[in-house]
Design a protein around this motif. Structure first.
Motif, mmCIF file in Angstrom:
data_model
loop_
_atom_site.group_PDB
_atom_site.id
_atom_site.type_symbol
_atom_site.label_atom_id
_atom_site.label_comp_id
_atom_site.label_asym_id
_atom_site.label_seq_id
_atom_site.Cartn_x
_atom_site.Cartn_y
_atom_site.Cartn_z
ATOM 1 N N LEU A 1 0.819 -1.205 0.000
ATOM 2 C CA LEU A 1 0.000 0.000 0.000
ATOM 3 C C LEU A 1 0.855 1.258 0.000
ATOM 4 C CD1 LEU A 1 -2.884 1.060 0.071
ATOM 5 C CD2 LEU A 1 -2.777 1.017 2.568
ATOM 6 N N TYR B 1 0.713 3.304 -3.713
ATOM 7 C CA TYR B 1 -0.500 4.114 -3.674
ATOM 8 C C TYR B 1 -0.529 5.154 -4.785
ATOM 9 C CZ TYR B 1 2.177 7.876 -1.415
ATOM 10 O OH TYR B 1 3.088 8.873 -1.133
ATOM 11 N N THR C 1 -4.750 9.698 -0.455
ATOM 12 C CA THR C 1 -3.356 9.701 -0.890
ATOM 13 C C THR C 1 -2.468 10.440 0.109
ATOM 14 O OG1 THR C 1 -3.995 9.620 -3.227
ATOM 15 C CG2 THR C 1 -1.781 10.393 -2.729
#
Length: 232
Positions: free
Chosen positions: A173, A177, A221
């Protein structure tokens, strides 16, 4: 390292400037050619497969693809995890993402020109990386290349290459991302272009919804980025 062919030098160029050149290529394709109707049942699953391939690759075994000082570089020869299925699983994921986006756009020129362009670019980048790896790791890289294909994954070896390894969801992740965010952004832009072309009266509503989703994506984000920095 001075005996580089022109193709390898092209790979070095795109490796260094891909973050600037790739968005420019995509914007040119998407904005120059009119999107057409296409089957979502084909394009979106391909995008999802590409993202999943990258996510799984990084989760099982991470390799730094950014190089050093924007040049091809590697401290170690990574052959574990999905790098035991094929030598370039991250790039395979990228090509699937691009293909899915091009299919979602639907224009035949975008699909053909975009697909061939990125296939050639990544082939050049891979040639540059292989030139470096072979020079640095010699026989170890030659042995790796002899048993693991460059592009087509040996799917049936999944259990063998991941046996005894732990999958890191956190690493996948925090390392990928930006790819997920940029892919969703590209799909959003294409969606608005399609609405503009085929359903112009619905454009204000879809634009508003897209802005809300873009805001949520930006928030997620930034949250992941802050979390990533807290781990350092």
């Amino acid at each position: 390292m001075n005996d580089k062919s022109r193709f390898i030098r092209i790979g070095d160029f795109f490796f260094k400037w891909r973050n600037q050149v790739f968005p420019l290529i995509l914007a040119t394709l998407f904005l120059t050619f009119t999107p057409t109707k296409t089957a979502l049942a084909l394009s979106l699953p391909i995008v999802g497969l590409g993202l999943a391939t990258r996510f799984a690759t990084i989760g099982w075994a991470y390799i730094k693809r950014g190089g050093k000082a924007k040049q091809v570089y590697a401290d170690d020869l990574v052959t574990t995890g999905y790098f035991g299925l094929c030598r370039n699983p991250l790039y395979v994921g990228n090509l699937l993402i691009y293909l899915g986006c091009f299919l979602y756009h639907g224009n035949a020129i975008v699909i053909l020109a975009g697909g061939l362009t990125f296939l050639l670019i990544y082939s050049a980048i891979v040639a540059a990386e292989e030139h470096f790896l072979r020079a640095k790791f010699g026989k170890d890289y030659d042995a790796y290349a002899a048993r693991v294909p460059r592009w087509l994954p040996l799917i049936w070896k999944h259990k063998a290459v991941t046996q005894g390894m732990g999958f890191s969801l956190q690493r996948a992740l925090t390392k990928d991302y930006t790819t997920i965010a940029s892919t969703l952004t590209s799909l959003g832009v294409i969606h608005l272009l399609r609405i503009w072309e085929w359903h112009p009266n619905a454009l204000p509503l879809h634009t508003a919804i897209s802005l809300v989703l873009a805001g949520a994506l930006l928030f997620l984000t930034l949250t992941i980025r802050r979390y990533k920095r807290s781990l350092v």
